[in-house]
Design a protein around this motif. Structure first.
Motif, mmCIF file in Angstrom:
data_model
loop_
_atom_site.group_PDB
_atom_site.id
_atom_site.type_symbol
_atom_site.label_atom_id
_atom_site.label_comp_id
_atom_site.label_asym_id
_atom_site.label_seq_id
_atom_site.Cartn_x
_atom_site.Cartn_y
_atom_site.Cartn_z
ATOM 1 N N ALA A 1 109.544 54.852 17.822
ATOM 2 C CA ALA A 1 110.096 55.317 18.970
ATOM 3 C C ALA A 1 112.398 54.026 18.494
ATOM 4 C CB ALA A 1 109.539 54.607 19.766
ATOM 5 N N THR A 2 111.553 52.816 18.195
ATOM 6 C CA THR A 2 112.133 52.354 17.765
ATOM 7 C C THR A 2 112.877 53.086 16.346
ATOM 8 O OG1 THR A 2 111.010 50.104 18.024
ATOM 9 C CG2 THR A 2 113.419 49.683 16.728
ATOM 10 N N ALA A 3 112.412 53.294 15.225
ATOM 11 C CA ALA A 3 112.826 53.378 14.176
ATOM 12 C C ALA A 3 114.454 55.188 15.010
ATOM 13 C CB ALA A 3 112.075 53.920 13.545
ATOM 14 N N ALA A 4 113.396 56.596 15.180
ATOM 15 C CA ALA A 4 113.945 57.416 15.941
ATOM 16 C C ALA A 4 115.032 56.903 16.479
ATOM 17 C CB ALA A 4 112.960 58.196 16.563
ATOM 18 N N VAL A 5 115.037 55.638 18.073
ATOM 19 C CA VAL A 5 116.532 55.299 18.391
ATOM 20 C C VAL A 5 117.766 55.181 17.192
ATOM 21 C CG1 VAL A 5 117.388 53.852 20.126
ATOM 22 C CG2 VAL A 5 115.330 55.398 20.403
ATOM 23 N N LEU A 6 117.621 53.997 16.515
ATOM 24 C CA LEU A 6 118.161 53.601 15.100
ATOM 25 C C LEU A 6 118.496 55.103 14.318
ATOM 26 C CD1 LEU A 6 116.696 50.499 14.952
ATOM 27 C CD2 LEU A 6 118.557 50.926 15.550
ATOM 28 N N LEU A 7 117.779 56.084 13.606
ATOM 29 C CA LEU A 7 118.212 57.099 13.467
ATOM 30 C C LEU A 7 119.311 57.854 13.949
ATOM 31 C CD1 LEU A 7 115.073 58.570 10.338
ATOM 32 C CD2 LEU A 7 117.182 56.899 10.293
ATOM 33 N N THR A 8 119.000 57.605 15.397
ATOM 34 C CA THR A 8 120.279 58.690 16.157
ATOM 35 C C THR A 8 121.475 58.130 16.174
ATOM 36 O OG1 THR A 8 117.603 59.383 17.280
ATOM 37 C CG2 THR A 8 119.799 59.877 18.486
ATOM 38 N N LEU A 9 121.411 56.430 16.246
ATOM 39 C CA LEU A 9 122.857 56.394 17.338
ATOM 40 C C LEU A 9 123.248 55.557 15.730
ATOM 41 C CD1 LEU A 9 121.413 55.651 20.084
ATOM 42 C CD2 LEU A 9 122.616 57.084 19.577
ATOM 43 N N ALA A 10 122.129 54.982 14.725
ATOM 44 C CA ALA A 10 123.038 54.650 13.324
ATOM 45 C C ALA A 10 123.864 55.508 12.543
ATOM 46 C CB ALA A 10 122.322 53.099 13.306
ATOM 47 N N ASP A 11 124.655 53.826 12.036
ATOM 48 C CA ASP A 11 125.192 55.030 10.999
ATOM 49 C C ASP A 11 126.820 54.087 10.352
ATOM 50 O OD1 ASP A 11 127.900 55.541 12.079
ATOM 51 O OD2 ASP A 11 127.758 57.443 12.475
ATOM 52 N N ALA A 12 126.980 54.049 8.930
ATOM 53 C CA ALA A 12 128.149 53.603 8.464
ATOM 54 C C ALA A 12 129.261 52.765 8.779
ATOM 55 C CB ALA A 12 128.460 54.688 7.368
ATOM 56 N N GLU A 13 129.458 53.289 10.663
ATOM 57 C CA GLU A 13 130.102 52.798 11.387
ATOM 58 C C GLU A 13 129.897 51.231 12.648
ATOM 59 O OE1 GLU A 13 132.901 56.231 13.568
ATOM 60 O OE2 GLU A 13 132.608 57.154 11.760
ATOM 61 N N THR A 14 128.023 51.737 12.168
ATOM 62 C CA THR A 14 127.442 50.595 13.338
ATOM 63 C C THR A 14 127.102 49.332 11.904
ATOM 64 O OG1 THR A 14 126.231 51.925 13.057
ATOM 65 C CG2 THR A 14 127.633 52.489 15.144
ATOM 66 N N PRO A 15 127.434 47.996 12.479
ATOM 67 C CA PRO A 15 126.642 47.248 11.942
ATOM 68 C C PRO A 15 125.594 46.860 12.507
ATOM 69 C CG PRO A 15 128.825 46.445 11.766
ATOM 70 C CD PRO A 15 129.015 48.360 13.322
ATOM 71 N N VAL A 16 124.316 47.045 12.126
ATOM 72 C CA VAL A 16 123.224 47.208 13.274
ATOM 73 C C VAL A 16 122.464 45.077 12.064
ATOM 74 C CG1 VAL A 16 120.397 47.452 12.431
ATOM 75 C CG2 VAL A 16 122.755 49.282 13.268
ATOM 76 N N PHE A 17 121.999 44.478 13.390
ATOM 77 C CA PHE A 17 121.504 43.886 12.922
ATOM 78 C C PHE A 17 119.691 43.447 13.565
ATOM 79 C CE2 PHE A 17 118.542 39.779 15.043
ATOM 80 C CZ PHE A 17 119.304 39.222 14.416
ATOM 81 N N SER A 18 118.943 43.444 12.352
ATOM 82 C CA SER A 18 117.584 43.327 12.897
ATOM 83 C C SER A 18 116.399 42.419 11.632
ATOM 84 C CB SER A 18 117.087 44.268 10.799
ATOM 85 O OG SER A 18 115.767 44.957 11.305
ATOM 86 N N ASP A 19 115.432 42.184 12.515
ATOM 87 C CA ASP A 19 114.679 40.784 12.369
ATOM 88 C C ASP A 19 113.627 41.264 12.079
ATOM 89 O OD1 ASP A 19 112.857 42.161 14.562
ATOM 90 O OD2 ASP A 19 113.283 39.651 16.031
ATOM 91 N N ALA A 20 113.146 41.971 11.342
ATOM 92 C CA ALA A 20 112.064 43.577 11.215
ATOM 93 C C ALA A 20 111.921 43.059 9.837
ATOM 94 C CB ALA A 20 112.286 44.748 11.500
ATOM 95 N N GLY A 21 112.436 42.155 9.535
ATOM 96 C CA GLY A 21 112.388 42.227 7.692
ATOM 97 C C GLY A 21 112.630 43.104 6.495
ATOM 98 N N THR A 22 112.123 42.938 5.001
ATOM 99 C CA THR A 22 113.108 43.063 4.189
ATOM 100 C C THR A 22 112.752 45.436 4.044
ATOM 101 O OG1 THR A 22 112.326 41.673 2.988
ATOM 102 C CG2 THR A 22 114.112 43.265 2.081
ATOM 103 N N ALA A 23 111.715 45.095 4.366
ATOM 104 C CA ALA A 23 111.577 47.431 4.107
ATOM 105 C C ALA A 23 111.906 47.534 5.182
ATOM 106 C CB ALA A 23 109.661 47.472 4.352
#
Lengths: 189, 296
Positions: free
Chosen positions: A46-68
């Motif tokens: 779900a977390t991944a799907a939400v981000l794939l749905t909404l994030a793109d080159a225009e939206t900086p993302v902060f992630s604490d989920a590690g390198t992979a």
């Protein structure tokens, strides 16, 4: 090799978005996202799907989920990853969220610039201890959230007087999501 | 029509817009829902029809539409006007979605200037086409200034305007596009729907989305949200309705259009909502000798 993204980038993003829109419109109602996504740990589908749905080159993302997870997001969503929570449009948080004062809450004239916190928790279901009220809720919605970071609800409630500035939260667990937009009032017990 | 890959319709992406544009609109929609009544700017694209024909509404519909949706499009309540027919045909061509004229069957209703008479449900979303999203623009033409007024919730100017209406005419002389307060915080234009429809927005079970293409703004009212038409204690809001019954279905409660029938002053009133009117006529035909006396 890199884990795959959406099987069908167009229609999976559409159904993902409708689930998020429904969640945001009816805070506390749990929505199921289409299964099938296999993101790298610790990201859940779900977390991944939400981000794939909404994030793109225009939206900086902060992630604490590690390198992979960061590499996976960078590859499939094409989003810039930022180290500072203040610079992020979306915050992908699987552990303890950054201090909420550090997050961009928008301005009074442009409250839409307030960030969206995509917060991964252990489990989500309707009914339960949290009592939600506000726009999108006819009387009261009840929500059960397992694994909410300690003190998070109090810290979130402290932002309420700043409205219309604020931060919107999408809670994710497994393939399910529920949202807490900034207008939602949450009471415990 | 199948859209396994999402690219099913003659070289257009599913629902016409490219995925980057849809994502941008989707992000704007989510923030609009999170801040009820607040106008969120978005990068409106050029659409294959001119401004004023619903480019904002079409872009919102394109961003939310899926292959399983059933789409209804109305223009002033009618399903069969040029604007409504061409928008429905557009989406059947670029997204393969099923169109309907039945309010109850639709999952998405795109509308120009009316809310259907049949109450909407939680399973539906209504998309309004908005020509001018800024409710204050006739009073304050500077957008930088209206943004500040919204930021401060400083809406005294609108109250003064309504007061001057009452002082001059004895009543508020706004029959459509009657300003509303959303969630007790934002002054919002309901789009040019008749004031008659304003009460339907209050605590509506359906999600309400608004798109203004030329002005490049999106705003929203989540379900069950308070929408109050501005008024005064001694001059409460009164929605206006023509005093009469529909000449076709006999409805005494629906919003009526006046239709001129000849050049000798002949006229009649008919329902503005064609689907509501037709369903009532069909129901009356199926159960004869009830209230069909004045049917033409």
């Amino acid at each position: 090799m890199m884990q795959p993204g959406f099987h069908d980038p167009v229609l999976d993003a559409q159904s993902g978005f409708r689930a998020v829109l429904e969640a945001m419109s009816r805070p506390g109602r749990v929505q199921a996202l289409p299964p099938g996504l296999t993101p790298p740990a610790p990201l859940q589908p779900a977390t991944a799907a939400v981000l794939l749905t909404l994030a793109d080159a225009e939206t900086p993302v902060f992630s604490d989920a590690g390198t992979a997870a960061a590499e996976w997001l960078r590859f499939h969503a094409g989003c810039p990853l930022v180290a500072s929570p203040a610079a992020a449009t979306f915050l992908c948080v699987t552990g303890t969220p950054p201090a909420l004062e550090e997050i961009d809450l928008g301005t009074d004239e442009a409250p839409q610039d307030g960030a969206t916190l995509v917060l991964q928790v252990a489990a989500l279901r309707e009914g339960g201890a949290l009592r939600l009220s506000g726009p999108g809720i006819e009387r009261e919605h009840r929500l059960h959230v397992e694994g909410l970071p300690e003190g998070f609800l109090a810290a979130r409630a402290a932002l309420a007087p700043l409205y219309p500035r604020g931060m919107d939260v999408i809670l994710c667990a497994g393939t399910r999501i529920a949202a807490l937009p900034r207008t939602t009032h949450v009471m415990e017990g | 029509m199948s859209h396994d890959s999402g690219f099913g319709s003659g070289g257009y992406n599913f629902a016409y817009l490219d995925e980057n544009t849809k994502r941008m609109i989707r992000r704007a929609l989510l923030k609009a829902v999170a801040i009820p009544g607040h106008q969120v700017p978005f990068g409106a694209r050029e659409m294959p029809l001119p401004y004023g024909w619903g480019t904002g509404g079409i872009q919102v519909t394109a961003a939310i539409l899926g292959p399983r949706d059933v789409l209804k499009v109305i223009d002033q309540g009618a399903d069969d006007t040029t604007n409504a027919v061409s928008i429905r045909r557009f989406f059947s061509r670029v997204a393969g979605v099923r169109g309907t004229t039945r309010t109850a069957e639709a999952t998405i209703i795109q509308t120009r200037h009316r809310i259907p008479e049949t109450p909407l449900t939680e399973a539906q979303t209504i998309v309004y086409q908005v020509p001018m999203p800024e409710p204050l623009f006739r009073l304050e033409p500077r957008l930088a200034e209206t943004r500040r007024m919204h930021a401060l919730a400083d809406y005294g100017l609108m109250h003064v305007k309504l007061y001057e209406d009452i002082a001059r005419h004895g009543h508020v002389s706004t029959a459509y596009n009657y300003p509303v307060m959303v969630g007790g915080r934002y002054l919002m234009s309901p789009s040019p729907i008749p004031a008659f429809d304003n009460p339907k927005m209050h605590r509506m079970p359906a999600l309400q989305l608004f798109g203004a293409g030329r002005e490049k703004k999106i705003y929203a009212v989540p379900p069950y949200t308070e929408v109050r038409s501005l008024d005064f204690e001694d001059h409460p809001f009164r929605p206006h309705r023509a005093d009469g019954c529909c000449a076709l279905c006999g409805s005494a409660t629906s919003y009526l259009d006046e239709v001129v029938t000849d050049d000798r002053g002949g006229r009649m009133f008919v329902c503005s909502d064609t689907d509501y009117c037709e369903e009532r006529q069909e129901a009356a035909a199926a159960a004869p000798a009830s209230e069909t006396e004045d049917a033409a």
